[in-house]
Design a protein around this motif. Structure first.
Motif, PDB file in Angstrom:
ATOM      1  N   SER A   1       0.826  -1.216   0.000  1.00  0.00           N
ATOM      2  CA  SER A   1       0.000   0.000   0.000  1.00  0.00           C
ATOM      3  C   SER A   1       0.854   1.256   0.000  1.00  0.00           C
ATOM      4  CB  SER A   1      -0.945   0.001   1.198  1.00  0.00           C
ATOM      5  OG  SER A   1      -1.967  -0.937   1.014  1.00  0.00           O
ATOM      6  N   LEU A   2       1.982   1.224   0.712  1.00  0.00           N
ATOM      7  CA  LEU A   2       2.899   2.371   0.686  1.00  0.00           C
ATOM      8  C   LEU A   2       3.347   2.682  -0.732  1.00  0.00           C
ATOM      9  CD1 LEU A   2       5.410   2.009   3.674  1.00  0.00           C
ATOM     10  CD2 LEU A   2       3.649   3.752   3.378  1.00  0.00           C
ATOM     11  N   ARG A   3       3.432   1.651  -1.559  1.00  0.00           N
ATOM     12  CA  ARG A   3       3.873   1.808  -2.948  1.00  0.00           C
ATOM     13  C   ARG A   3       2.698   2.015  -3.908  1.00  0.00           C
ATOM     14  NH1 ARG A   3       7.303  -0.595   0.060  1.00  0.00           N
ATOM     15  NH2 ARG A   3       9.533  -0.601  -0.297  1.00  0.00           N
ATOM     16  N   GLY A   4       1.499   2.227  -3.340  1.00  0.00           N
ATOM     17  CA  GLY A   4       0.340   2.566  -4.152  1.00  0.00           C
ATOM     18  C   GLY A   4      -0.515   1.407  -4.617  1.00  0.00           C
ATOM     19  N   HIS A   5      -0.191   0.194  -4.214  1.00  0.00           N
ATOM     20  CA  HIS A   5      -0.965  -0.957  -4.647  1.00  0.00           C
ATOM     21  C   HIS A   5      -2.253  -1.116  -3.829  1.00  0.00           C
ATOM     22  CE1 HIS A   5       2.044  -2.584  -7.350  1.00  0.00           C
ATOM     23  NE2 HIS A   5       2.955  -2.297  -6.427  1.00  0.00           N
ATOM     24  N   THR A   6      -3.323  -1.479  -4.503  1.00  0.00           N
ATOM     25  CA  THR A   6      -4.552  -1.864  -3.829  1.00  0.00           C
ATOM     26  C   THR A   6      -4.364  -3.285  -3.313  1.00  0.00           C
ATOM     27  OG1 THR A   6      -5.905  -0.472  -5.250  1.00  0.00           O
ATOM     28  CG2 THR A   6      -7.021  -2.299  -4.156  1.00  0.00           C
ATOM     29  N   VAL A   7      -4.794  -3.536  -2.083  1.00  0.00           N
ATOM     30  CA  VAL A   7      -4.706  -4.862  -1.466  1.00  0.00           C
ATOM     31  C   VAL A   7      -6.104  -5.455  -1.409  1.00  0.00           C
ATOM     32  CG1 VAL A   7      -4.142  -6.130   0.641  1.00  0.00           C
ATOM     33  CG2 VAL A   7      -2.641  -4.280  -0.144  1.00  0.00           C
ATOM     34  N   ILE A   8      -6.248  -6.661  -1.925  1.00  0.00           N
ATOM     35  CA  ILE A   8      -7.533  -7.340  -1.983  1.00  0.00           C
ATOM     36  C   ILE A   8      -7.468  -8.595  -1.127  1.00  0.00           C
ATOM     37  CG2 ILE A   8      -9.210  -8.477  -3.505  1.00  0.00           C
ATOM     38  CD1 ILE A   8      -7.755  -6.811  -5.806  1.00  0.00           C
ATOM     39  N   SER A   9      -8.527  -8.837  -0.360  1.00  0.00           N
ATOM     40  CA  SER A   9      -8.621 -10.074   0.408  1.00  0.00           C
ATOM     41  C   SER A   9     -10.086 -10.338   0.715  1.00  0.00           C
ATOM     42  CB  SER A   9      -7.772  -9.986   1.683  1.00  0.00           C
ATOM     43  OG  SER A   9      -7.468 -11.298   2.157  1.00  0.00           O
ATOM     44  N   GLY A  10     -10.338 -11.333   1.564  1.00  0.00           N
ATOM     45  CA  GLY A  10     -11.704 -11.787   1.780  1.00  0.00           C
ATOM     46  C   GLY A  10     -12.386 -11.343   3.057  1.00  0.00           C
ATOM     47  N   GLY A  11     -11.753 -10.514   3.865  1.00  0.00           N
ATOM     48  CA  GLY A  11     -12.404  -9.979   5.053  1.00  0.00           C
ATOM     49  C   GLY A  11     -12.502 -10.937   6.223  1.00  0.00           C
ATOM     50  N   ALA A  12     -11.971 -12.148   6.102  1.00  0.00           N
ATOM     51  CA  ALA A  12     -12.068 -13.132   7.189  1.00  0.00           C
ATOM     52  C   ALA A  12     -11.052 -12.822   8.287  1.00  0.00           C
ATOM     53  CB  ALA A  12     -11.825 -14.533   6.633  1.00  0.00           C
ATOM     54  N   MET A  13     -11.175 -13.547   9.391  1.00  0.00           N
ATOM     55  CA  MET A  13     -10.183 -13.442  10.454  1.00  0.00           C
ATOM     56  C   MET A  13      -8.865 -14.014   9.941  1.00  0.00           C
ATOM     57  SD  MET A  13     -12.687 -14.453  13.692  1.00  0.00           S
ATOM     58  CE  MET A  13     -11.802 -15.913  13.942  1.00  0.00           C
ATOM     59  N   GLY A  14      -7.807 -13.807  10.650  1.00  0.00           N
ATOM     60  CA  GLY A  14      -6.517 -14.369  10.283  1.00  0.00           C
ATOM     61  C   GLY A  14      -5.792 -13.553   9.227  1.00  0.00           C
ATOM     62  N   ILE A  15      -5.323 -14.232   8.179  1.00  0.00           N
ATOM     63  CA  ILE A  15      -4.514 -13.595   7.138  1.00  0.00           C
ATOM     64  C   ILE A  15      -5.265 -12.464   6.461  1.00  0.00           C
ATOM     65  CG2 ILE A  15      -3.391 -13.953   4.899  1.00  0.00           C
ATOM     66  CD1 ILE A  15      -1.811 -15.173   7.268  1.00  0.00           C
ATOM     67  N   ASP A  16      -6.549 -12.686   6.107  1.00  0.00           N
ATOM     68  CA  ASP A  16      -7.320 -11.640   5.412  1.00  0.00           C
ATOM     69  C   ASP A  16      -7.353 -10.358   6.233  1.00  0.00           C
ATOM     70  OD1 ASP A  16      -7.833 -13.701   3.639  1.00  0.00           O
ATOM     71  OD2 ASP A  16     -10.017 -13.587   3.818  1.00  0.00           O
ATOM     72  N   ALA A  17      -7.722 -10.478   7.496  1.00  0.00           N
ATOM     73  CA  ALA A  17      -7.812  -9.294   8.362  1.00  0.00           C
ATOM     74  C   ALA A  17      -6.450  -8.629   8.505  1.00  0.00           C
ATOM     75  CB  ALA A  17      -8.376  -9.670   9.727  1.00  0.00           C
ATOM     76  N   ALA A  18      -5.392  -9.424   8.655  1.00  0.00           N
ATOM     77  CA  ALA A  18      -4.047  -8.860   8.786  1.00  0.00           C
ATOM     78  C   ALA A  18      -3.687  -8.043   7.539  1.00  0.00           C
ATOM     79  CB  ALA A  18      -3.023  -9.978   9.005  1.00  0.00           C
ATOM     80  N   ALA A  19      -4.040  -8.561   6.367  1.00  0.00           N
ATOM     81  CA  ALA A  19      -3.745  -7.839   5.119  1.00  0.00           C
ATOM     82  C   ALA A  19      -4.522  -6.522   5.055  1.00  0.00           C
ATOM     83  CB  ALA A  19      -4.068  -8.718   3.910  1.00  0.00           C
TER      84      ALA A  19
END
Length: 176
Positions: A49-67
């Motif tokens: 995100s610092l480099r301008g990229h959009t981050v996509i994930s599934g909103g779940a607990m764990g890895i998704d939430a961390a992202a």
């Protein structure tokens, strides 16, 4: 594949988040991740995100939430320095009146209020049931130019997303 593209996407938040980045990155992984997986996903999303990229994930607990949280943290830093940053998009397996898990309600609120988006291909009152999570993963892969599996079990939705990424000719990476 055997699934057609969605007829439409329902959304909450900033519709521009879907098109503001030419090379969005999906970060996916296990709900039951360990501390290493959690930190790697958060840090990778933060730096992307610092480099301008959009981050996509599934909103779940764990890895998704961390992202998602990593991307939001980056956004706060960039706003304080008046520099641009990427946003984050959560893709749901149910309608937007049923987004969850409820333990991530604050996360979803922050995504919406900080320039990101929460989206679904399903009508607002559709209930998220197990099979819809695997179908939803094709949208995560389709929106991304790169899919990164931060941590996953042998049988997991993250590996299903990796299969979708391969089928859609997306770059695919796994964190060692």
């Amino acid at each position: 594949g055997r699934w057609a593209p969605p007829l439409c996407l329902w959304g909450l938040g900033n519709p521009g988040a879907l098109i503001q980045c030419n090379h969005p990155i999906a970060i996916v992984g296990s709900r039951g991740c360990d501390d290493y997986g959690h930190e790697i996903a958060r840090r990778l999303a933060y730096e992307s995100s610092l480099r301008g990229h959009t981050v996509i994930s599934g909103g779940a607990m764990g890895i998704d939430a961390a992202a998602h949280w990593g991307s939001l943290e980056s956004r706060e830093v960039c706003e304080s320095q008046s520099t641009p940053s990427g946003s984050t998009i959560a893709v749901f397996a149910g309608g937007l009146n049923n987004i969850g898990p409820s333990s991530n309600a604050n996360l979803f609120k922050k995504i919406i209020t900080n320039g990101g988006a929460c989206i679904s291909e399903l009508c607002p009152n559709t209930t998220p049931i197990a099979r819809r999570f695997l179908i939803r993963n094709r949208i995560i892969a389709a929106l991304a130019s790169k899919v990164i599996v931060a941590q996953a079990r042998i049988r997991s939705g993250a590996l299903n997303t990796a299969c979708w990424a391969t089928n859609l000719n997306r770059e695919l990476y796994a964190i060692p």
